[in-house]
Scaffold this motif. Structure first.
Motif, PDB file in Angstrom:
ATOM      1  N   MET A 189       0.838  -1.173   0.000  1.00 48.93           N
ATOM      2  CA  MET A 189       0.000   0.000   0.000  1.00 48.93           C
ATOM      3  C   MET A 189       0.894   1.251   0.000  1.00 48.93           C
ATOM      4  N   THR A 190       0.635   2.182  -0.919  1.00 54.77           N
ATOM      5  CA  THR A 190       1.426   3.418  -0.975  1.00 54.77           C
ATOM      6  C   THR A 190       0.880   4.423   0.036  1.00 54.77           C
ATOM      7  N   ALA A 191       1.627   5.504   0.201  1.00 55.24           N
ATOM      8  CA  ALA A 191       1.220   6.538   1.162  1.00 55.24           C
ATOM      9  C   ALA A 191      -0.135   7.128   0.788  1.00 55.24           C
ATOM     10  N   THR A 192      -0.418   7.246  -0.518  1.00 57.94           N
ATOM     11  CA  THR A 192      -1.705   7.813  -0.930  1.00 57.94           C
ATOM     12  C   THR A 192      -2.843   6.826  -0.771  1.00 57.94           C
ATOM     13  N   GLN A 193      -2.524   5.526  -0.668  1.00 57.40           N
ATOM     14  CA  GLN A 193      -3.560   4.508  -0.494  1.00 57.40           C
ATOM     15  C   GLN A 193      -3.680   4.059   0.954  1.00 57.40           C
ATOM     16  N   LYS A 194      -2.960   4.702   1.831  1.00 55.68           N
ATOM     17  CA  LYS A 194      -2.955   4.352   3.248  1.00 55.68           C
ATOM     18  C   LYS A 194      -4.378   4.422   3.806  1.00 55.68           C
ATOM     19  N   ALA A 195      -4.725   3.456   4.623  1.00 54.99           N
ATOM     20  CA  ALA A 195      -6.064   3.418   5.212  1.00 54.99           C
ATOM     21  C   ALA A 195      -6.289   4.650   6.093  1.00 54.99           C
ATOM     22  N   LEU A 196      -7.489   5.164   6.034  1.00 49.37           N
ATOM     23  CA  LEU A 196      -7.835   6.336   6.846  1.00 49.37           C
ATOM     24  C   LEU A 196      -8.017   5.931   8.305  1.00 49.37           C
ATOM     25  N   THR A 197      -7.463   6.740   9.178  1.00 49.21           N
ATOM     26  CA  THR A 197      -7.642   6.483  10.606  1.00 49.21           C
ATOM     27  C   THR A 197      -8.962   7.092  11.059  1.00 49.21           C
ATOM     28  N   GLU A 198      -9.460   6.617  12.181  1.00 49.04           N
ATOM     29  CA  GLU A 198     -10.684   7.181  12.755  1.00 49.04           C
ATOM     30  C   GLU A 198     -10.492   8.658  13.084  1.00 49.04           C
ATOM     31  N   THR A 199      -9.285   9.010  13.521  1.00 51.65           N
ATOM     32  CA  THR A 199      -8.997  10.406  13.861  1.00 51.65           C
ATOM     33  C   THR A 199      -9.102  11.292  12.622  1.00 51.65           C
ATOM     34  N   ALA A 200      -8.531  10.835  11.505  1.00 52.27           N
ATOM     35  CA  ALA A 200      -8.594  11.609  10.266  1.00 52.27           C
ATOM     36  C   ALA A 200     -10.033  11.748   9.793  1.00 52.27           C
ATOM     37  N   ILE A 201     -10.809  10.683   9.882  1.00 55.83           N
ATOM     38  CA  ILE A 201     -12.210  10.717   9.461  1.00 55.83           C
ATOM     39  C   ILE A 201     -13.006  11.677  10.339  1.00 55.83           C
ATOM     40  N   GLN A 202     -12.806  11.623  11.661  1.00 54.16           N
ATOM     41  CA  GLN A 202     -13.513  12.531  12.560  1.00 54.16           C
ATOM     42  C   GLN A 202     -13.091  13.979  12.315  1.00 54.16           C
ATOM     43  N   ALA A 203     -11.793  14.207  12.125  1.00 54.40           N
ATOM     44  CA  ALA A 203     -11.305  15.567  11.878  1.00 54.40           C
ATOM     45  C   ALA A 203     -11.934  16.131  10.607  1.00 54.40           C
ATOM     46  N   ALA A 204     -11.976  15.333   9.552  1.00 50.62           N
ATOM     47  CA  ALA A 204     -12.568  15.794   8.289  1.00 50.62           C
ATOM     48  C   ALA A 204     -14.041  16.125   8.481  1.00 50.62           C
ATOM     49  N   GLY A 205     -14.761  15.276   9.158  1.00 51.15           N
ATOM     50  CA  GLY A 205     -16.182  15.531   9.404  1.00 51.15           C
ATOM     51  C   GLY A 205     -16.406  16.769  10.251  1.00 51.15           C
ATOM     52  N   ASP A 206     -15.595  16.934  11.278  1.00 43.10           N
ATOM     53  CA  ASP A 206     -15.719  18.102  12.156  1.00 43.10           C
ATOM     54  C   ASP A 206     -15.417  19.396  11.402  1.00 43.10           C
ATOM     55  N   VAL A 207     -14.365  19.378  10.593  1.00 42.23           N
ATOM     56  CA  VAL A 207     -14.016  20.566   9.812  1.00 42.23           C
ATOM     57  C   VAL A 207     -15.168  20.916   8.881  1.00 42.23           C
ATOM     58  N   TRP A 208     -15.725  19.919   8.227  1.00 42.56           N
ATOM     59  CA  TRP A 208     -16.820  20.142   7.281  1.00 42.56           C
ATOM     60  C   TRP A 208     -18.013  20.814   7.968  1.00 42.56           C
ATOM     61  N   VAL A 209     -18.425  20.273   9.095  1.00 40.63           N
ATOM     62  CA  VAL A 209     -19.597  20.792   9.811  1.00 40.63           C
ATOM     63  C   VAL A 209     -19.323  22.190  10.365  1.00 40.63           C
ATOM     64  N   VAL A 210     -18.189  22.364  11.013  1.00 36.92           N
ATOM     65  CA  VAL A 210     -17.882  23.646  11.647  1.00 36.92           C
ATOM     66  C   VAL A 210     -17.691  24.749  10.614  1.00 36.92           C
ATOM     67  N   GLN A 211     -17.025  24.444   9.506  1.00 34.56           N
ATOM     68  CA  GLN A 211     -16.828  25.498   8.497  1.00 34.56           C
ATOM     69  C   GLN A 211     -18.161  25.920   7.908  1.00 34.56           C
ATOM     70  N   ALA A 212     -19.099  25.001   7.741  1.00 32.06           N
ATOM     71  CA  ALA A 212     -20.426  25.357   7.221  1.00 32.06           C
ATOM     72  C   ALA A 212     -21.174  26.241   8.220  1.00 32.06           C
TER      73      ALA A 212
END
Length: 157
Positions: A1-24
């Motif tokens: 698995m390359t760095a770009t195909q690395k599995a997403l961590t729960e922390t990264a998924i939560q951070a992305a979701g939080d950023v999305w909601v808060v920025q809106a």
């Protein structure tokens, strides 16, 4: 698995979701503050959301025809025409002939319109700074600065 195909961590998924909601939420709140006349604003009248949006677009992208503004704003040309007339009456925009096509009129900000945009931006920035200071600790505000640097890297990647 390359760095770009690395599995997403729960922390990264939560951070992305939080950023999305808060920025809106933050965007809605700051947009609601835009164009509101208040103390220290020289008696500036309150702008409708459509008027504030047209001013923002002209400040960011420069002069445009009313039909270009309608397309960009996703509204009917008749609605944009009414918005432009109201802004013109308030002295915030002016219509003039397009130097490249004399049949077209371009809408552009007046000096008063430019000052209004700067004032709106300063008022929103001041509101956000006060809210951060009142609700956050010094450490939390430093964390926001660090997070913004990361988000800027993401935006430029």
């Amino acid at each position: 698995m390359t760095a770009t195909q690395k599995a997403l961590t729960e922390t990264a998924i939560q951070a992305a979701g939080d950023v999305w909601v808060v920025q809106a939420r933050l965007r809605r709140r700051l947009t609601a503050l835009e164009g509101i006349g208040g103390p220290g604003r020289g008696g500036a009248q309150e702008l409708t959301p459509a008027q504030a949006s047209v001013l923002r677009r002209l400040a960011k992208h420069g002069p445009a025809s009313a039909s270009e503004l309608a397309v960009a704003e996703g509204v009917r040309p008749q609605s944009t025409a009414k918005t432009v007339v109201a802004l013109e009456r308030a002295g915030l925009v002016v219509r003039s002939q397009d130097p490249d096509d004399g049949r077209r009129l371009l809408v552009s900000l007046t000096k008063r319109g430019q000052a209004r945009r700067r004032g709106d931006r300063r008022a929103r920035q001041a509101w956000l700074a006060r809210a951060l200071q009142e609700l956050g600790t010094e450490e939390e505000m430093r964390a926001v600065i660090t997070a913004m640097a990361l988000l800027d890297k993401v935006a430029q990647a």
